[in-house]
Design a protein around this motif. Structure first.
Motif, PDB file in Angstrom:
ATOM      1  N   ILE A   1      39.343 -14.638  -3.389  1.00 60.31           N
ATOM      2  CA  ILE A   1      38.138 -14.363  -2.602  1.00 60.31           C
ATOM      3  C   ILE A   1      37.614 -15.642  -1.951  1.00 60.31           C
ATOM      4  N   SER A   2      37.144 -15.508  -0.728  1.00 53.19           N
ATOM      5  CA  SER A   2      36.411 -16.606  -0.084  1.00 53.19           C
ATOM      6  C   SER A   2      35.220 -16.000   0.649  1.00 53.19           C
ATOM      7  N   VAL A   3      34.110 -16.768   0.718  1.00 56.10           N
ATOM      8  CA  VAL A   3      32.889 -16.303   1.372  1.00 56.10           C
ATOM      9  C   VAL A   3      32.428 -17.408   2.325  1.00 56.10           C
ATOM     10  N   THR A   4      32.163 -17.031   3.577  1.00 54.39           N
ATOM     11  CA  THR A   4      31.725 -18.001   4.585  1.00 54.39           C
ATOM     12  C   THR A   4      30.375 -17.581   5.137  1.00 54.39           C
ATOM     13  N   ALA A   5      29.389 -18.489   5.025  1.00 57.92           N
ATOM     14  CA  ALA A   5      28.052 -18.217   5.565  1.00 57.92           C
ATOM     15  C   ALA A   5      27.996 -18.718   6.996  1.00 57.92           C
ATOM     16  N   GLY A   6      27.769 -17.796   7.939  1.00 48.95           N
ATOM     17  CA  GLY A   6      27.701 -18.173   9.339  1.00 48.95           C
ATOM     18  C   GLY A   6      26.408 -18.878   9.666  1.00 48.95           C
ATOM     19  N   ALA A   7      26.267 -19.244  10.934  1.00 45.92           N
ATOM     20  CA  ALA A   7      25.054 -19.931  11.384  1.00 45.92           C
ATOM     21  C   ALA A   7      23.833 -19.083  11.088  1.00 45.92           C
ATOM     22  N   GLY A   8      22.813 -19.703  10.488  1.00 44.49           N
ATOM     23  CA  GLY A   8      21.580 -19.009  10.175  1.00 44.49           C
ATOM     24  C   GLY A   8      21.563 -18.362   8.811  1.00 44.49           C
TER      25      GLY A   8
ATOM     26  N   SER B   1      24.236 -21.317   0.388  1.00 43.33           N
ATOM     27  CA  SER B   1      24.472 -21.129  -1.049  1.00 43.33           C
ATOM     28  C   SER B   1      25.325 -19.896  -1.334  1.00 43.33           C
ATOM     29  N   LEU B   2      25.487 -19.056  -0.308  1.00 47.32           N
ATOM     30  CA  LEU B   2      26.329 -17.855  -0.486  1.00 47.32           C
ATOM     31  C   LEU B   2      27.794 -18.150  -0.213  1.00 47.32           C
ATOM     32  N   SER B   3      28.126 -19.299   0.347  1.00 49.63           N
ATOM     33  CA  SER B   3      29.515 -19.637   0.676  1.00 49.63           C
ATOM     34  C   SER B   3      30.322 -19.942  -0.577  1.00 49.63           C
ATOM     35  N   TYR B   4      31.628 -19.623  -0.485  1.00 54.77           N
ATOM     36  CA  TYR B   4      32.505 -19.951  -1.615  1.00 54.77           C
ATOM     37  C   TYR B   4      33.924 -20.168  -1.106  1.00 54.77           C
ATOM     38  N   SER B   5      34.519 -21.236  -1.625  1.00 52.26           N
ATOM     39  CA  SER B   5      35.953 -21.475  -1.483  1.00 52.26           C
ATOM     40  C   SER B   5      36.404 -22.145  -2.766  1.00 52.26           C
ATOM     41  N   ALA B   6      37.667 -22.246  -2.956  1.00 47.66           N
ATOM     42  CA  ALA B   6      38.186 -22.795  -4.212  1.00 47.66           C
ATOM     43  C   ALA B   6      37.513 -24.120  -4.546  1.00 47.66           C
ATOM     44  N   GLY B   7      36.965 -24.197  -5.748  1.00 54.28           N
ATOM     45  CA  GLY B   7      36.322 -25.426  -6.201  1.00 54.28           C
ATOM     46  C   GLY B   7      34.864 -25.515  -5.837  1.00 54.28           C
ATOM     47  N   SER B   8      34.331 -24.530  -5.103  1.00 52.36           N
ATOM     48  CA  SER B   8      32.936 -24.558  -4.689  1.00 52.36           C
ATOM     49  C   SER B   8      32.010 -24.469  -5.893  1.00 52.36           C
ATOM     50  N   SER B   9      30.876 -25.217  -5.813  1.00 46.35           N
ATOM     51  CA  SER B   9      29.917 -25.206  -6.926  1.00 46.35           C
ATOM     52  C   SER B   9      28.895 -24.075  -6.783  1.00 46.35           C
ATOM     53  N   ASN B  10      28.965 -23.337  -5.651  1.00 47.82           N
ATOM     54  CA  ASN B  10      28.011 -22.241  -5.462  1.00 47.82           C
ATOM     55  C   ASN B  10      28.308 -21.040  -6.372  1.00 47.82           C
ATOM     56  N   TYR B  11      29.540 -20.953  -6.841  1.00 47.74           N
ATOM     57  CA  TYR B  11      29.963 -19.844  -7.692  1.00 47.74           C
ATOM     58  C   TYR B  11      30.752 -20.381  -8.889  1.00 47.74           C
ATOM     59  N   THR B  12      30.739 -19.618  -9.944  1.00 46.83           N
ATOM     60  CA  THR B  12      31.570 -19.921 -11.119  1.00 46.83           C
ATOM     61  C   THR B  12      32.695 -18.890 -11.178  1.00 46.83           C
TER      62      THR B  12
END
Length: 483
Positions: A206-213, A217-228
């Motif tokens: 899974i990956s999550v990308t927060a667009g402009a605006g 904190s909702l973004s996630y990619s491998a190693g991201s600290s926003n999610y566990t």
């Protein structure tokens, strides 16, 4: 038979005419003629013999049609029981048994008997990630939130009022959701957005990308600290007899030819032995089903064609006693069952029969099974059993082919059924014609006897008038008095 029917009919008509004469005499003595009863009796006397003949033939045809239908049904059941024996699948049944926990397997007809050492390093798993904590009332801006599973993505539009709960709802209801489920887990620190892949395998991350605006904190990619990451996306990893195998799912269909492996978490870290062997229990069950169906046909045929001297005269013979159709079917199937199957071993021709695997022919034409002998043949001499039920000329193949010719359009059963139905239609037509004839007779007799009754009444009136004028017994008459 015709003479007897004619004589009986003539006697009935004579009796009815005698009744008519008596009614005429009664009419002459100042009684009215019962035209309806008289006409009914005459019409019945004229039509009863033919009506009885038609009814008897209709009953006979329907009885025969029912008997033929019973034979057809018994043959269809027998053919159904032969499906696995005529195409070879029933004797190519295998079991696959693992020595430990968490590993199960099923073996198809293309499997090969043997044993395999399987070491399971890990099972396939689906990724699951949990966001950092947020308040239930937090909103996350305006814009587009893009979620991807592997190479497939979806977009969720945020309008500035979206909370974690509404975002989760939008993800779950999206028509283009690639296979991500979203839930809200509320802890002592607040709410967490938990995203889980519905599909196992390392490629389904899974990956999550927060667009402009949109709040980053909702973004996630491998190693991201926003999610566990609470569960990693992994392929199943194992070895089969030392050969490395990987799979994105826990169902492996190609690791061992003809065998499907199913992994559960309990198998991780274990080394097990998988044994593939002939499923003699299933094979025996299929053979027993064939024997039962064959015996059912034999019993049904006997019940319909046996002569029973203990029954009342006229009902001692079965409806198909001496029937050529049934005799052909019985003899054809019995010949296949008793002849065995020829095969070649080197330069020698060998015939294998049912008795060699414990299936014996009884005096009444049925088959009996020696369970122990059949089990031994299936376990110790499967080749012999396979010869008996080979896909080319085995007993199952021969029986099924012959039954097909019996049941097919234009076969002897269809021909017999067609002839009986045609005869029943003819009898129905004859009944209609007889009814038309009876209606015509009724109309004719009604006219004749009504006229006769009127004539007799007129004659009676004339006789009374003449007696008044000229006198009669103990009466001088009006003219004698006034002379």
């Amino acid at each position: 038979m015709t003479t007897t029917t004619s004589t009986t009919s003539s006697s009935n008509i004579s009796a009815t005419l005698a009744a008519a004469a008596q009614s005429i005499i009664s009419g002459a003595t100042n009684s009215s003629l019962d035209v309806s009863t008289l006409v009914g009796s005459l019409v019945t006397a004229k039509t009863t013999a033919q009506a009885t003949q038609i009814a008897n033939k209709t009953s006979s045809d329907n009885t025969l049609l029912s008997a033929v239908s019973q034979i057809k049904s018994a043959l269809s059941s027998l053919q159904s029981s032969l499906s696995g024996l005529s195409d070879g699948t029933a004797l190519a049944a295998y079991t696959a048994t693992a020595s430990g926990s968490g590993l199960t397997a099923t073996a198809g007809t293309s499997a090969v008997a043997g044993s395999y050492e399987i070491k399971v390093n890990n099972v396939a798993s689906a990724q699951k990630i949990s966001s950092t904590a947020h308040a239930a009332t937090d909103t996350f801006g305006t814009g587009t939130l893009t979620l991807s599973l592997g190479s497939t993505s979806m977009n969720v539009a945020l309008d500035g009022t979206n909370t974690l709960a509404s975002i989760a709802s939008s993800i779950n209801s999206a028509n283009d959701n690639p296979g991500i489920s979203a839930t809200i887990v509320t802890g002592t620190d607040g709410q967490h957005l938990v995203l889980a892949s519905k599909t196992t395998g390392a490629s389904n991350s899974i990956s999550v990308t927060a667009g402009a605006g949109v709040d980053s904190s909702l973004s996630y990619s491998a190693g991201s600290s926003n999610y566990t990451e609470t569960s990693q996306a992994k392929d199943a990893s194992l070895t089969v007899d030392g050969t490395a195998v990987t799979s994105s799912t826990n169902t492996l269909t190609t690791a061992i030819g003809g065998v499907t492996l199913n992994l559960a978490s309990a198998a991780a870290g274990s080394t097990q032995t998988l044994t593939v062997a002939s499923d003699t229990t299933k094979e025996k069950s299929t053979i027993k089903s064939f024997v039962d169906a064959y015996n059912s046909f034999v019993s049904q045929a006997a019940a319909l064609s046996t002569f029973d001297s203990t029954k009342a005269a006229g009902s001692q013979g079965g409806v198909l006693l001496g029937d050529s159709m049934l005799q052909t079917i019985r003899s054809t199937l019995a010949n296949i069952v008793t002849s065995g199957v020829a095969s070649t071993s080197g330069s020698t021709s060998v015939t294998t029969n049912l008795a060699s695997i414990g299936i014996d022919l009884q005096d009444d034409g049925t088959l009996s099974i020696d369970d122990s002998k059949l089990s031994t043949a299936l376990s110790n001499n499967p080749t012999r059993v396979q010869q008996l039920f080979s896909q080319t000329n085995g007993i199952g193949k021969q029986l099924s082919s012959k039954i097909t010719t019996f049941l097919q359009t234009g076969g002897i059963i269809d021909t017999r059924t067609t002839a009986l139905n045609a005869d029943l239609k003819s009898l129905t037509d004859q009944t209609a014609k007889l009814q038309t004839y009876a209606d015509s007779l009724t109309s004719q007799y009604n006219s004749q006897f009504t006229a006769l009754n009127t004539l007799m009444a007129t004659m009676q009136n004339n006789t009374a008038y003449l007696t008044q004028l000229f006198g009669g017994t103990n009466s001088a008459g009006a003219l004698a008095t006034n002379k």
